[in-house]
Design an enzyme around this catalytic site. Structure first.
Site, PDB file in Angstrom:
ATOM      1  N   ASP A 105       0.874  -1.175   0.000  1.00 16.08           N
ATOM      2  CA  ASP A 105       0.000   0.000   0.000  1.00 16.08           C
ATOM      3  C   ASP A 105       0.910   1.223   0.000  1.00 16.08           C
ATOM      4  O   ASP A 105       2.136   1.085  -0.118  1.00 16.08           O
ATOM      5  CB  ASP A 105      -0.936   0.011   1.224  1.00 16.08           C
ATOM      6  CG  ASP A 105      -2.238   0.781   0.924  1.00 16.08           C
ATOM      7  OD1 ASP A 105      -2.154   1.896   0.385  1.00 16.08           O
ATOM      8  OD2 ASP A 105      -3.329   0.247   1.214  1.00 16.08           O
ATOM      9  N   SER A 169      -5.249  19.072  -0.007  1.00 19.65           N
ATOM     10  CA  SER A 169      -5.392  17.649  -0.322  1.00 19.65           C
ATOM     11  C   SER A 169      -4.229  17.188  -1.203  1.00 19.65           C
ATOM     12  O   SER A 169      -3.634  16.134  -0.958  1.00 19.65           O
ATOM     13  CB  SER A 169      -6.731  17.438  -1.034  1.00 19.65           C
ATOM     14  OG  SER A 169      -6.678  16.339  -1.903  1.00 19.65           O
ATOM     15  N   SER A 170      -3.895  18.003  -2.212  1.00 13.47           N
ATOM     16  CA  SER A 170      -2.823  17.613  -3.130  1.00 13.47           C
ATOM     17  C   SER A 170      -1.470  17.582  -2.421  1.00 13.47           C
ATOM     18  O   SER A 170      -0.636  16.718  -2.703  1.00 13.47           O
ATOM     19  CB  SER A 170      -2.741  18.591  -4.303  1.00 13.47           C
ATOM     20  OG  SER A 170      -3.945  18.589  -5.010  1.00 13.47           O
ATOM     21  N   GLU A 255       1.894  23.821 -12.426  1.00  9.78           N
ATOM     22  CA  GLU A 255       0.638  23.073 -12.497  1.00  9.78           C
ATOM     23  C   GLU A 255       0.447  22.414 -13.869  1.00  9.78           C
ATOM     24  O   GLU A 255      -0.051  21.295 -13.968  1.00  9.78           O
ATOM     25  CB  GLU A 255      -0.525  24.024 -12.187  1.00  9.78           C
ATOM     26  CG  GLU A 255      -1.911  23.425 -12.339  1.00  9.78           C
ATOM     27  CD  GLU A 255      -2.216  22.377 -11.294  1.00  9.78           C
ATOM     28  OE1 GLU A 255      -1.473  22.293 -10.296  1.00  9.78           O
ATOM     29  OE2 GLU A 255      -3.195  21.630 -11.465  1.00  9.78           O
ATOM     30  N   TYR A 257       2.717  21.203 -15.688  1.00 10.25           N
ATOM     31  CA  TYR A 257       3.504  19.962 -15.682  1.00 10.25           C
ATOM     32  C   TYR A 257       2.921  18.941 -14.725  1.00 10.25           C
ATOM     33  O   TYR A 257       3.057  17.730 -14.948  1.00 10.25           O
ATOM     34  CB  TYR A 257       4.974  20.286 -15.376  1.00 10.25           C
ATOM     35  CG  TYR A 257       5.558  21.204 -16.417  1.00 10.25           C
ATOM     36  CD1 TYR A 257       5.636  20.779 -17.743  1.00 10.25           C
ATOM     37  CD2 TYR A 257       5.951  22.492 -16.123  1.00 10.25           C
ATOM     38  CE1 TYR A 257       6.109  21.617 -18.732  1.00 10.25           C
ATOM     39  CE2 TYR A 257       6.425  23.340 -17.109  1.00 10.25           C
ATOM     40  CZ  TYR A 257       6.501  22.899 -18.414  1.00 10.25           C
ATOM     41  OH  TYR A 257       6.958  23.737 -19.386  1.00 10.25           O
ATOM     42  N   SER A 268       4.635   6.477 -21.504  1.00  8.95           N
ATOM     43  CA  SER A 268       5.925   5.795 -21.464  1.00  8.95           C
ATOM     44  C   SER A 268       5.787   4.339 -21.049  1.00  8.95           C
ATOM     45  O   SER A 268       6.711   3.551 -21.249  1.00  8.95           O
ATOM     46  CB  SER A 268       6.882   6.512 -20.494  1.00  8.95           C
ATOM     47  OG  SER A 268       7.010   7.861 -20.848  1.00  8.95           O
ATOM     48  N   HIS A 302       6.250  33.742 -18.418  1.00  8.53           N
ATOM     49  CA  HIS A 302       5.859  33.744 -19.832  1.00  8.53           C
ATOM     50  C   HIS A 302       4.337  33.805 -19.975  1.00  8.53           C
ATOM     51  O   HIS A 302       3.841  33.985 -21.077  1.00  8.53           O
ATOM     52  CB  HIS A 302       6.471  32.569 -20.613  1.00  8.53           C
ATOM     53  CG  HIS A 302       5.937  31.215 -20.274  1.00  8.53           C
ATOM     54  ND1 HIS A 302       6.710  30.089 -20.278  1.00  8.53           N
ATOM     55  CD2 HIS A 302       4.703  30.788 -19.938  1.00  8.53           C
ATOM     56  CE1 HIS A 302       5.977  29.036 -19.956  1.00  8.53           C
ATOM     57  NE2 HIS A 302       4.758  29.441 -19.748  1.00  8.53           N
ATOM     58  N   HIS A 303       3.630  33.678 -18.860  1.00 11.96           N
ATOM     59  CA  HIS A 303       2.186  33.959 -18.894  1.00 11.96           C
ATOM     60  C   HIS A 303       1.923  35.456 -18.775  1.00 11.96           C
ATOM     61  O   HIS A 303       0.788  35.888 -18.797  1.00 11.96           O
ATOM     62  CB  HIS A 303       1.479  33.229 -17.755  1.00 11.96           C
ATOM     63  CG  HIS A 303       1.574  31.743 -17.870  1.00 11.96           C
ATOM     64  ND1 HIS A 303       0.617  30.973 -18.501  1.00 11.96           N
ATOM     65  CD2 HIS A 303       2.524  30.866 -17.463  1.00 11.96           C
ATOM     66  CE1 HIS A 303       0.971  29.704 -18.470  1.00 11.96           C
ATOM     67  NE2 HIS A 303       2.130  29.606 -17.845  1.00 11.96           N
ATOM     68  N   THR A 328      11.728  18.462 -23.593  1.00 11.27           N
ATOM     69  CA  THR A 328      10.435  18.041 -24.132  1.00 11.27           C
ATOM     70  C   THR A 328      10.625  17.380 -25.486  1.00 11.27           C
ATOM     71  O   THR A 328      10.051  16.318 -25.768  1.00 11.27           O
ATOM     72  CB  THR A 328       9.505  19.260 -24.260  1.00 11.27           C
ATOM     73  OG1 THR A 328       9.576  20.017 -23.052  1.00 11.27           O
ATOM     74  CG2 THR A 328       8.079  18.826 -24.479  1.00 11.27           C
ATOM     75  N   LYS A 331      11.984  13.910 -25.123  1.00 11.81           N
ATOM     76  CA  LYS A 331      10.952  12.924 -24.784  1.00 11.81           C
ATOM     77  C   LYS A 331      10.193  12.477 -26.012  1.00 11.81           C
ATOM     78  O   LYS A 331       9.984  11.279 -26.245  1.00 11.81           O
ATOM     79  CB  LYS A 331       9.964  13.539 -23.784  1.00 11.81           C
ATOM     80  CG  LYS A 331      10.475  13.545 -22.368  1.00 11.81           C
ATOM     81  CD  LYS A 331       9.310  13.708 -21.399  1.00 11.81           C
ATOM     82  CE  LYS A 331       9.737  13.202 -20.052  1.00 11.81           C
ATOM     83  NZ  LYS A 331       8.655  12.827 -19.189  1.00 11.81           N
ATOM     84  N   ARG A 450      -9.835  35.443 -26.406  1.00 15.58           N
ATOM     85  CA  ARG A 450     -10.427  34.432 -25.525  1.00 15.58           C
ATOM     86  C   ARG A 450     -11.463  35.088 -24.632  1.00 15.58           C
ATOM     87  O   ARG A 450     -11.490  36.292 -24.476  1.00 15.58           O
ATOM     88  CB  ARG A 450      -9.379  33.858 -24.572  1.00 15.58           C
ATOM     89  CG  ARG A 450      -8.197  33.272 -25.183  1.00 15.58           C
ATOM     90  CD  ARG A 450      -7.155  32.974 -24.113  1.00 15.58           C
ATOM     91  NE  ARG A 450      -7.547  31.841 -23.261  1.00 15.58           N
ATOM     92  CZ  ARG A 450      -6.767  31.305 -22.335  1.00 15.58           C
ATOM     93  NH1 ARG A 450      -5.572  31.800 -22.128  1.00 15.58           N
ATOM     94  NH2 ARG A 450      -7.174  30.295 -21.618  1.00 15.58           N
TER      95      ARG A 450
END
Lengths: 615, 366
Positions: A105, A169-170, A255, A257, A268, A302-303, A328, A331, A450
């Site tokens: 567990d 929780s996370s 977030e 990622y 994978s 960058h946001h 990236t 991968k 948007r």
């Protein structure tokens, strides 16, 4: 060998009563709870998007008004991110990590249950806001718009407190999985032999551990701005609205990622299985994931290229963002190379996994385009970004998760999902997805912003919006089919057997579904593909039937996790509805935590699933 | 449009040629032609006027960005075709064939190959970074002397433009002389907005509590729509604006009109009195004694504006009357009250005659 599981006591099978689900601390049952709840919230958030797409099908749409539209796009974003994809990922963490590392567990089974119930109550609390006015300031909640002056209702309190509960929780869950992975690995399961999915779980856990605490503090500052009139983010009071953006995106970018790394882990696992080859460049894939995790903390601005941080800041964040393209890209190339000279079995999970690679590549490349900050000055806050993020989070995360559901369904239920219907589901989803989000690249290039609830005709946007809405309906259809496939898969499909896909990792060495104690004996691991090498590689199988243990004690069921989670939900809801309710909640948290420490944790002995189970 | 016709012609040529190739055996050529033609038709249908596209720049900054965007897009497309092509070919070529039950070669990796493509990725990124930094350094240049200063003030949900050197204030329609650099200073009265004319320049957020700057040179005469692009609340989607890039002579005429304001002869018209009583607390018109309101958009030159409500509807006498009657019918969330409809027991502030007079009066502000 699946028949061996029939000797389990009744209280530990699907037919057990509600109470056993409420008090369960079994990672596999908690996985099911996570997946079930997350799929429900995914359906709600998907319905929200269908209403928006219907509104936008034609110019000057009149289906809904701006107020409702703003609530819907806010809740769609918040829900998909925090209460759909994250808990879907958490469902896979729960199902797989102990199986992958050969543990019985997680390290803290009751904390695990606490994480789930906190998530569930936080998510319900967030959605209850629809009755009193849902948050309507975007998932990013930029002040001053989200301050009391411009958002006077209680929607923002639902957003702040809901995310605080979900974030906590996370954090708890991440601690749990990091400790589990570091401490509960079976003999021979070195870090360098762990399945990539488990590696990505570990990276994700650290991302959450570092990203969420500052964000939770920031959202509490926003809460005090709103309810007691502090001015952290209020320019009129000397505060700085841009500070919020930094604090938000310091969580908001990692977030991304958090949402994509676990599906990368899933892919994978799936690609090598159906290519019948090892993952090409295991080490490179793992290290890429780790470096993406590290760099993910240095790209948040960058946001904010259009905010006016100046050319130096924009230059630095442009450079680091572009650097992320390297791991990236590595991968993507490693996944592709896995198919080289393979013998590919084209199954539903494989179709979703390969689609993941293709669609994620599109999302990654459009991301590389607006990593160049001047280009972003044109693309940011247009539909080009909507297209980009959905190629990453839907074509990426959701397609990866669907691959995972088809692939690991046997470990959830002991059965296979219908392959023929699954392929139709894949086809409709793939087609619908591209018809929906492909044209949005063009819409963004042609200047459609948007988050607009309506648009005037004559902009050249009408046709592509109609096409996108058509694609959205096709996707909705594909998910109705998926619901049917899953319902059929609970009872109506054939038994999977222990190892239906000829897998390589430890979960395929035990029964489908696994017994409550997972493994009858302690697996001994000699490579990063223990089960495959046991079958083909000449090395001994990881499971030794002769070593089956007769005296296995699993953790005892407990109702304190749900009690404490309920207390936290009351404490949060009370901030909006009544402070005494908060007081009751706080008392419940303290009392529940104390009682938790006092109870016995060792349950009755679990019976082995029978000698000879496994390989 | 022209390009698309060429695309379709090309597609049919490919279909024709393919008869000679082995594609024909599979009917791929014909299938491809039909698909391309179908895509072409859809693209054409979606084409037509694209007033807000970033692909046809009319300002130096938009052009500069497009010159970066296009090569970056090509690099991205090439990578995409290579990766997706490899995936498709592999799925077909290396698919499992019944009877072939052997285990494929167990390739765990190839360090030399992996280092090669890591270096290749890094090189591509380096090229992108150099191109980007070049563009950034040009964009970072401060406006030169002689630039036209315009102060932009964003409000929920409209724009005010002040030309401090010319003593001109206007709303939602920005006039710029062609070829003269413009130096914008952007501020907000309430929440965060973002200022964007896609044809002219990249966007710039407008943040309360700070003044952001941007500068560009309009290069082509024309009317260019723009719009707020940072979510700013209820009517965010209807916070539009337009830029009129005009000849210097026409710009001077416009400035003079804005500076002069209302014709004094109009001061005694019935509409003028309606305006003074009902509108002047919020709106101002240059050249009228008592119209000093600062809450709503400046109305000097309103008669010459092409749209109403920050670009929400075309301006005609009829839409102006509708707007005055009840603006929330046209733009939900607007702060202006409905003056021409009864609200519960409260009768309308303006009769239909008042509205007609008011519209006549405002239409002469040009």
């Amino acid at each position: 060998m699946a028949t061996m599981t029939q000797t389990l006591p009744v209280a530990q099978t699907w037919k057990s009563d509600v109470w056993s689900w409420i008090t369960t601390v079994d990672h596999k049952r908690i996985a099911k709870l996570y997946l079930f709840a997350a799929v429900a919230f995914f359906a709600i958030a998907g319905t929200e998007s269908m209403i928006m797409r219907t509104q936008l099908a034609t110019p000057d749409g009149t289906l809904i008004d701006g107020s409702l539209y703003n609530q819907l796009f806010t809740m769609h974003g918040v829900s998909m991110i925090f209460i759909a994809i994250m808990p879907l990922n958490a469902g896979f963490f729960n199902l797989l990590v102990p199986l992958h590392i050969g543990a019985r567990d997680v390290a803290f089974p009751r904390l695990n249950a606490l994480s789930f119930w906190m998530f569930l109550f936080g998510a319900i609390f967030l959605n209850l806001s629809f009755f009193t006015g849902a948050p309507d300031g975007g998932w990013f909640a930029y002040p001053p718009l989200t301050g009391k002056e411009f958002s006077p209702g209680t929607g923002m309190e639902h957003w702040i407190l809901g995310l605080a509960v979900l974030g906590t929780s996370s954090i708890i869950s991440s601690l749990n999985f990091a400790v589990t992975i570091f401490n509960l690995r079976a003999p021979g399961m070195k870090m360098t032999r762990m399945p990539v999915f488990t590696w990505m779980t570990l990276v994700t856990s650290f991302l959450i551990l570092f990203a969420f605490p500052p964000f939770t503090v920031a959202s509490v500052l926003l809460l005090t701005d709103r309810i007691v009139g502090t001015g952290f983010f209020n320019p009129v009071a000397g505060g700085d609205p841009v500070l919020w953006q930094h604090l938000f995106w310091f969580m908001g970018h990692p977030e991304v990622y958090v949402l994509i790394l676990p599906p990368m882990g899933i892919v994978s696992e799936v690609l090598p299985t159906f290519a019948r080859k090892p993952l090409f460049g295991y080490t490179a894939v793992v290290f890429s994931g780790i470096s993406i995790g590290f760099m993910g903390f240095a790209v948040w601005a960058h946001h904010m290229f259009a905010v006016g941080l100046g050319p130096i800041a924009n230059g630095v964040f442009t450079a680091i963002t572009m650097l992320i393209a390297i791991p990236t890209g590595v991968k993507v190339l490693n996944w592709s190379a896995t198919l080289f000279r393979a013998s590919i079995k084209i199954t539903t999970p494989m179709l979703f996994a390969v689609s993941f690679v293709a669609l994620f590549t599109i999302g990654g490349l459009s991301g590389m385009m607006h990593a160049a900050s001047p280009v972003d000055m044109q693309h940011t806050d247009t539909y080009f970004i909507v297209a980009h993020l959905h190629y990453v989070l839907f074509g990426g995360s959701i397609f990866g998760i669907l691959a995972g559901i088809y692939y690991w369904w046997p470990k959830l239920t002991g059965r296979l999902l219908n392959e023929r219907l699954g392929k139709i589901h894949w086809f409709l989803a793939f087609l619908g997805f591209n018809i929906t989000f492909g044209p949005m690249h063009i819409l963004g290039n042609d200047g459609m912003p948007r988050r607009v609830y309506t648009y005037i005709s004559g902009q050249g946007w009408d046709t592509w919006n109609l096409v996108a809405t058509g694609g959205a309906y096709l996707m909705a259809l594909s998910f109705l089919l998926f619901a049917f496939i899953v319902l059929k898969g609970l009872r109506g499909e054939k038994s999977a057997g222990d190892d239906p896909w000829d897998g390589a990792t430890l979960e395929w060495a035990t029964t489908s579904p696994p017994a409550v104690h997972n493994f009858d004996s302690m697996p001994v691991v000699g490579s990063n593909r223990p089960v495959w090498d046991g079958k083909y590689g000449g090395s001994p199988a990881p499971m030794d039937p002769a070593a089956a243990e007769s005296d296995i004690h699993m953790p005892k069921a407990s109702y304190w996790p749900i009690f404490v989670a309920l207390g936290l939900a009351f404490a949060a809801a009370g901030v909006i509805y009544s402070y005494p309710m908060s007081a009751v909640g706080v008392v419940m948290i303290f009392y529940g935590t104390f009682a938790w420490t006092q109870e016995s944790t060792v349950g009755p002995p679990a019976r082995p699933s029978g000698s000879g189970a496994g390989h | 449009m022209h390009d698309l016709y060429r695309l379709i012609t090309l597609a049919s040529q490919i279909a024709g040629k393919s008869k000679a190739t082995r594609w024909r055996r599979y009917g791929v050529g014909r299938y491809l032609a039909v698909t391309l033609a179908a895509v072409g038709v859809v693209v054409l249908a979606g084409c037509g006027e694209l007033p807000q596209t970033i692909m046809h720049p009319a300002g130096d900054d938009a052009r500069l960005i497009l010159d970066l965007l296009v090569p970056v897009l090509w690099i991205a497309l090439v990578i995409l075709v290579v990766v997706v092509g490899f995936l498709i070919v592999s799925m077909v070529k290396y698919r499992y064939r019944p009877g072939n039950d052997g285990i494929p070669p167990q390739i765990h990796g190839n360090p030399r190959l992996e280092i090669t493509w890591m270096v290749a990725s890094a090189l591509i990124v380096a090229v992108l970074a150099v191109m980007t930094f070049k563009t950034m350094s040009i964009r970072a240049e401060a406006p030169g002397p002689g630039a036209l200063i315009v102060e932009v003030t964003a409000n929920q949900w409209w724009w005010e433009f002040t030309y401090p050197e010319l003593d001109v204030v206007t709303a939602n329609e920005l006039y710029l002389p062609i070829g003269q650099e413009v130096d914008l200073r952007l501020a907000s009265n309430d929440v965060i907005h973002s200022f964007w004319f896609p044809s002219l320049s990249g966007k710039q957020d407008v943040v309360p509590g700070t003044v952001n700057r941007m500068n560009f040179v309009p290069e082509e005469i024309g009317v260019y729509p723009g719009q707020c692009t940072e979510f700013c609340g209820l009517a965010h989607g209807q916070m539009r604006m337009a830029a009129f890039v005009v000849s210097p002579a026409e710009f001077d005429r416009w400035v003079e009109m804005q500076q002069t304001g209302a014709d004094p002869a109009l001061a005694t018209s019935p509409g003028a009195q309606v305006f003074q009583i009902n509108c002047a607390a919020c709106h101002s018109i240059r050249g009228t004694a008592a119209a000093f309101g600062q809450i709503g958009p400046e109305l000097t030159g309103i008669g010459a504006r092409t749209t109403l409500g920050a670009g929400v509807v075309n301006h005609t006498p009829e839409t102006l009357a509708e707007w005055i009657r009840d603006p929330s019918q046209i733009k939900p969330g607007v702060l202006m009250p409905a003056l021409g409809v009864d609200v519960g027991d409260v009768p309308a502030a303006l009769s239909e005659d008042d509205i007609t007079a008011l519209v006549n009066y405002l239409e002469q502000m040009r």
